[in-house]
Scaffold this active site. Structure first.
Site, PDB file in Angstrom:
ATOM      1  N   ASN A  10       0.866  -1.182   0.000  1.00 46.55           N
ATOM      2  CA  ASN A  10       0.000   0.000   0.000  1.00 46.55           C
ATOM      3  C   ASN A  10       0.900   1.228   0.000  1.00 46.55           C
ATOM      4  O   ASN A  10       1.471   1.583   1.028  1.00 46.55           O
ATOM      5  CB  ASN A  10      -0.890  -0.034   1.255  1.00 46.55           C
ATOM      6  N   LYS A  12       0.087   4.231  -0.344  1.00 48.53           N
ATOM      7  CA  LYS A  12      -0.571   5.431   0.209  1.00 48.53           C
ATOM      8  C   LYS A  12      -0.356   6.625  -0.744  1.00 48.53           C
ATOM      9  O   LYS A  12      -0.429   6.434  -1.947  1.00 48.53           O
ATOM     10  CB  LYS A  12      -0.082   5.710   1.628  1.00 48.53           C
ATOM     11  N   HIS A  97      -9.505   0.808   4.856  1.00 50.56           N
ATOM     12  CA  HIS A  97      -8.251   1.054   5.573  1.00 50.56           C
ATOM     13  C   HIS A  97      -8.516   2.014   6.740  1.00 50.56           C
ATOM     14  O   HIS A  97      -9.340   2.923   6.624  1.00 50.56           O
ATOM     15  CB  HIS A  97      -7.209   1.638   4.620  1.00 50.56           C
ATOM     16  N   GLU A  99      -6.949   4.455   7.800  1.00 56.46           N
ATOM     17  CA  GLU A  99      -6.744   5.872   7.488  1.00 56.46           C
ATOM     18  C   GLU A  99      -7.953   6.447   6.756  1.00 56.46           C
ATOM     19  O   GLU A  99      -8.250   7.634   6.848  1.00 56.46           O
ATOM     20  CB  GLU A  99      -5.450   6.039   6.671  1.00 56.46           C
ATOM     21  N   GLU A 167      -5.526  -5.542  10.581  1.00 55.93           N
ATOM     22  CA  GLU A 167      -4.542  -4.484  10.841  1.00 55.93           C
ATOM     23  C   GLU A 167      -4.890  -3.758  12.137  1.00 55.93           C
ATOM     24  O   GLU A 167      -5.701  -2.817  12.123  1.00 55.93           O
ATOM     25  CB  GLU A 167      -4.576  -3.457   9.701  1.00 55.93           C
ATOM     26  N   GLY A 173       2.183   2.109  11.011  1.00 55.33           N
ATOM     27  CA  GLY A 173       2.920   3.352  10.793  1.00 55.33           C
ATOM     28  C   GLY A 173       4.193   3.510  11.587  1.00 55.33           C
ATOM     29  O   GLY A 173       4.529   2.700  12.451  1.00 55.33           O
ATOM     30  N   SER A 214       3.333  -2.470  10.687  1.00 54.71           N
ATOM     31  CA  SER A 214       4.778  -2.493  10.953  1.00 54.71           C
ATOM     32  C   SER A 214       5.453  -3.809  10.565  1.00 54.71           C
ATOM     33  O   SER A 214       6.350  -4.290  11.269  1.00 54.71           O
ATOM     34  CB  SER A 214       5.055  -2.171  12.427  1.00 54.71           C
TER      35      SER A 214
HETATM   36  C1  PEP Z   1      -0.918   0.072   6.467  1.00 55.92           C
HETATM   37  O1  PEP Z   1      -1.052   1.296   6.525  1.00 55.92           O
HETATM   38  O2  PEP Z   1      -1.768  -0.662   5.918  1.00 55.92           O
HETATM   39  C2  PEP Z   1       0.268  -0.513   7.078  1.00 55.92           C
HETATM   40  C3  PEP Z   1       0.305  -1.790   7.320  1.00 55.92           C
HETATM   41  O3  PEP Z   1       1.265   0.374   7.341  1.00 55.92           O
HETATM   42  P1  PEP Z   1       2.715   0.032   7.969  1.00 55.92           P
HETATM   43  O4  PEP Z   1       3.204  -1.210   7.262  1.00 55.92           O
HETATM   44  O5  PEP Z   1       3.513   1.242   7.613  1.00 55.92           O
HETATM   45  O6  PEP Z   1       2.515  -0.158   9.412  1.00 55.92           O
END
Ligand code: PEP
Length: 252
Positions: A10, A12, A97, A99, A167, A173, A214
């Site tokens: 992703n 973003k 998601h 966000e 998630e 993040g 992460s």
């Molecule tokens: C995400 O935003 O879907 C995600 C998993 O981000 P990160 O891997 O940066 O934690």
């Protein structure tokens, strides 16, 4: 490992230009071509999808977007439809998601989007996750409600056409830490049980789960083996070709 892992990147709102997106994808594509067993999906900003796809016809990488409209077509300023994504050659779409939920997206809207995605033969990667973990287990009730309501438009027959990305929001993040493989395993088990109560045991057992939050090459293999997941939804680490490919390699 027996299962064929699915790794979804992703991106973003990155990189900042099509030129930089192409550079990143070229690096990923070169390295990924040697990995036979994994399905690799890249979800760039929608503006870059066609430019990237054009360059990577026939490559091992599949494409998706990070969102679609909850409406089929018409006067919806700024939106991109499921049909447009499908016609552009996209195969996947990330829906719900955290966000986007933070921007006001509800379970009901996500449910409409899932329906439209399925009607265009897109594979929705549906994000589920608690914001916080309390010690009384309230988050379990939250997850149960969220997965039930988000999937309210998904029939028993269609369950095999969707992918759930678990998630935990607190693990996503920069500066966050991934969940332990054991906790991932327990939570996925709980989510499967919730699906089993709604759709039946067989359907729930066959549902594909990804973990996101992460993920890095240092934790991916352990989460994949001990977490009972079929792959990963990767944010930050998907923007670095070496790291992203090392994550993929560690799952096969
Ligand atoms: C995400 O935003 O879907 C995600 C998993 O981000 P990160 O891997 O940066 O934690």
């Amino acid at each position: 490992m027996n299962k064929k892992p699915l790794i979804v990147g992703n991106w973003k709102m990155n990189p900042s230009s099509l030129v930089d997106s192409k550079k990143l994808l070229r690096k990923i594509s070169q390295k990924v071509s040697k990995i036979k067993k994994a399905t690799v999906v890249v979800c760039p900003p929608s503006l870059f999808l066609l430019g990237l796809k054009g360059d990577y016809k026939g490559s091992k990488i599949s494409f998706g977007l990070q969102n679609i409209s909850s409406e089929k077509a018409g006067a919806y300023t700024g939106e991109v439809s499921a049909n447009m994504l499908s016609k552009a050659g996209g195969k996947f779409v990330i829906l719900g998601h955290s966000e986007r939920r933070a921007m006001g997206e509800t379970d009901d809207t996500i449910s409409k989007k899932i329906k439209l995605a399925l009607s265009e033969n897109l594979t929705p990667v549906i994000c589920i996750g608690e914001k916080v973990r309390d010690t009384q287990g309230e988050y379990l009730l939250f997850l149960k409600t969220q997965i039930s309501e988000t999937l309210s438009s998904v029939s028993k027959r269609d369950l095999s056409k969707i992918i759930i990305a678990y998630e935990p929001v607190w693990a996503i993040g920069e500066g966050s830490r991934a969940m332990t493989p054991r906790d991932v395993h327990e939570t996925v088990l709980f989510l499967r049980k919730t699906l089993s109560d709604i759709y039946g045991k067989k359907e729930a057992m066959e549902t594909k789960f990804l973990y996101g939050g992460s993920v890095d090459f240092s934790n991916a293999r352990a989460i994949m083996i001990d977490g009972d997941v079929d792959g990963f939804l990767v944010g930050r680490a998907s923007l670095d070709a070496d790291t992203f490919v090392r994550i993929i390699e560690s799952t096969v």
